[in-house]
Design a protein around this motif. Structure first.
Motif, short mmCIF file in Angstrom:
data_model
loop_
_atom_site.label_atom_id
_atom_site.label_comp_id
_atom_site.label_asym_id
_atom_site.label_seq_id
_atom_site.Cartn_x
_atom_site.Cartn_y
_atom_site.Cartn_z
N PHE A 19 40.24 1.87 9.08
CA PHE A 19 38.90 1.68 8.52
C PHE A 19 37.89 0.47 8.35
O PHE A 19 38.18 -0.51 8.98
N SER A 20 36.75 0.90 7.87
CA SER A 20 35.38 -0.04 7.93
C SER A 20 34.92 0.25 6.13
O SER A 20 34.47 1.25 6.15
N MET A 21 34.33 -0.70 6.39
CA MET A 21 33.23 -1.13 4.86
C MET A 21 32.01 -1.22 5.15
O MET A 21 32.30 -2.23 5.50
N GLY A 22 31.00 -1.01 4.70
CA GLY A 22 29.50 -1.66 5.17
C GLY A 22 28.11 -1.32 4.20
O GLY A 22 28.60 0.06 3.91
N ILE A 23 27.72 -1.94 3.55
CA ILE A 23 26.14 -1.07 2.91
C ILE A 23 25.07 -1.16 4.24
O ILE A 23 24.66 -2.32 4.86
N PHE A 24 24.73 0.01 3.55
CA PHE A 24 22.86 0.27 4.62
C PHE A 24 22.40 -0.50 3.30
O PHE A 24 22.16 0.89 2.92
N CYS A 25 21.71 -0.97 4.16
CA CYS A 25 19.99 -1.04 2.63
C CYS A 25 18.41 -0.83 3.51
O CYS A 25 18.49 -1.25 4.62
N LEU A 26 18.21 0.37 2.83
CA LEU A 26 16.87 0.79 3.60
C LEU A 26 16.11 0.66 2.94
O LEU A 26 15.60 1.23 1.56
N PRO A 27 15.04 0.00 3.32
CA PRO A 27 13.46 -0.35 3.07
C PRO A 27 12.84 1.80 2.49
O PRO A 27 13.24 2.61 2.87
N PRO A 28 11.73 1.41 1.93
CA PRO A 28 11.54 3.22 2.06
C PRO A 28 10.50 3.19 3.39
O PRO A 28 10.14 2.80 4.37
N CYS A 29 10.79 5.01 3.43
CA CYS A 29 10.01 5.35 4.40
C CYS A 29 11.56 4.88 5.91
O CYS A 29 11.42 5.00 7.02
N GLY A 30 12.46 3.93 5.31
CA GLY A 30 13.94 3.85 6.58
C GLY A 30 14.14 5.48 7.25
O GLY A 30 14.20 5.89 5.76
N VAL A 31 15.00 4.85 7.84
CA VAL A 31 15.51 6.44 8.86
C VAL A 31 16.81 6.11 9.64
O VAL A 31 16.69 4.95 10.61
N ILE A 32 18.09 6.29 8.94
CA ILE A 32 19.15 6.17 10.43
C ILE A 32 18.55 7.75 11.03
O ILE A 32 19.58 8.92 10.14
N PRO A 33 18.44 7.85 11.68
CA PRO A 33 18.51 9.11 13.14
C PRO A 33 19.57 9.93 13.11
O PRO A 33 20.62 9.34 12.54
N LEU A 34 19.72 10.86 12.80
CA LEU A 34 20.87 12.11 13.37
C LEU A 34 21.97 11.49 14.02
O LEU A 34 21.72 11.68 15.20
N HIS A 35 22.56 11.33 13.95
CA HIS A 35 24.25 10.73 14.83
C HIS A 35 25.16 11.66 14.05
O HIS A 35 25.58 11.98 12.65
N ASN A 36 26.27 11.10 14.71
CA ASN A 36 27.66 12.59 14.65
C ASN A 36 28.96 10.81 14.38
O ASN A 36 28.36 9.79 14.06
N HIS A 37 30.26 11.59 14.01
CA HIS A 37 30.93 10.04 13.74
C HIS A 37 32.26 11.61 13.95
O HIS A 37 32.82 11.84 13.50
N PRO A 38 32.46 11.05 15.46
CA PRO A 38 33.57 11.91 15.79
C PRO A 38 35.41 11.40 15.82
O PRO A 38 35.49 10.29 15.67
N GLY A 39 35.80 11.84 15.12
CA GLY A 39 37.18 11.69 14.65
C GLY A 39 37.34 11.56 13.03
O GLY A 39 38.22 10.15 12.80
N MET A 40 36.06 11.04 12.57
CA MET A 40 36.35 10.14 11.16
C MET A 40 35.74 11.13 10.34
O MET A 40 34.96 12.11 10.31
N THR A 41 36.65 10.58 9.15
CA THR A 41 36.81 10.73 7.48
C THR A 41 35.32 9.90 6.61
O THR A 41 35.87 8.89 6.67
N VAL A 42 34.40 10.40 6.55
CA VAL A 42 33.40 9.01 6.01
C VAL A 42 33.01 9.48 4.68
O VAL A 42 32.84 10.45 3.88
N PHE A 43 33.11 8.33 3.88
CA PHE A 43 33.37 8.70 2.21
C PHE A 43 31.53 7.65 2.24
O PHE A 43 32.19 6.44 2.33
N SER A 44 30.61 8.21 1.64
CA SER A 44 29.49 7.01 0.95
C SER A 44 29.21 7.70 -0.39
O SER A 44 29.18 8.48 -1.08
#
Length: 287
Positions: free
Chosen positions: A117-142
């Motif tokens: 597993f991995s743990m991390g934090i995404f920090c986004l300014p206003p209007c920041g975008v993480i584009p459409l992407h996948n998570h192959p074979g993963m279970t993801v908690f946010s």
């Protein structure tokens, strides 16, 4: 009679020893549980999340979802984490953009990663975008720690009619064979505080994108993490409205068409800028 007496005495002595051993084991187990609860009470929220992830993902792997009990346990721990627990404040430089004309850069605070597993934090300014992407074979908690974020997510449509392949053959020259049909799972704004979300290897919105309505931070747990050597690549997609194209043999009622879109693989967007920094919040200790 003498033999019977000896046997009776022996049997009584053995049963007594067994009862004593059982009581000792029960006392030890109770003491162990009390010690574990005491240690958990003393743990920082981040340390407790790390310990829980170690337990939850120990017996999983690519495409293997944790048990319902473990999912609930991890969601409960994640749900209790606040921004101050990981040393974040909205006024930190991660959450501001110096040039409003440019696409804001995103900061990823790396907390921990192993094969499970991995743990991390995404920090986004206003209007920041993480584009459409996948998570192959993963279970993801946010967990959205603060701010407002728009999330749009999709799952592949796999229950097409038998004569229709999952990757469709287009009747229009503009719809290429690598386009696949997906159903919109979520398309909404989320405001912190809110419950953590979960997506699965094959459903729950495995493909998603984030758009920061305000400055915001998202704590992510991935099990297992991305790994190019193991074939778990992060793939990006372009989305197209369902009504833009037609496919022989595929018909969806008009009132439902907005729930479906065509997705096509694309290269990583050039304007996506993610800066990786090491996590500097309360220390997390590996056992």
């Amino acid at each position: 009679m003498g033999i019977g007496k000896n046997m009776s005495e022996t049997k009584g002595r053995v049963l007594g020893e067994l009862r004593e051993e059982t009581n000792t084991n029960n006392n030890n187990n109770n003491k162990s549980r009390r010690n574990r609860r005491h240690r958990q009470r003393k743990m920082s929220p981040g340390q407790k999340l790390f310990q829980t992830c170690n337990e939850v993902f120990a017996s999983t792997g690519p495409g293997i979802v944790p048990s319902p009990q473990n999912i609930e346990m991890l969601l409960s721990v994640l749900g209790g984490i606040k921004q101050e627990d990981v040393g974040l404040k909205p006024e930190m430089p991660f959450f501001s953009s110096n040039n409003p004309r440019r696409t804001p850069k995103i900061t990823y605070l790396h907390i921990y990663e192993c094969k499970e597993f991995s743990m991390g934090i995404f920090c986004l300014p206003p209007c920041g975008v993480i584009p459409l992407h996948n998570h192959p074979g993963m279970t993801v908690f946010s967990k959205l720690l603060f701010g407002t974020m728009h999330i749009k997510s999709y799952d592949w449509v796999v229950d097409l009619p038998p004569h229709m392949p999952t990757i469709v053959k287009p009747s229009s020259e503009t719809l290429t064979p690598d386009m696949r049909l997906a159903k919109v799972k979520v398309d909404a704004d989320f405001n912190a505080p809110c419950d953590p979300s979960i997506l699965y290897p094959a459903d729950g919105g495995n493909m998603h994108w984030f758009t920061a309505v305000t400055a915001c931070a998202v704590l992510d747990v991935l099990g297992p993490p991305y790994s190019d050597p193991d074939g778990r690549h992060c793939t990006y997609y372009q989305n197209f409205p369902f009504s833009n194209y037609s496919v022989d043999g595929l018909s969806i009622p008009e009132e439902e068409r907005t729930a479906y879109e065509w997705l096509q693989e694309k290269e990583k967007p050039e304007n996506l800028k993610v800066v990786v920094n090491m996590y500097s919040g309360p220390k997390i200790v590996e056992n």
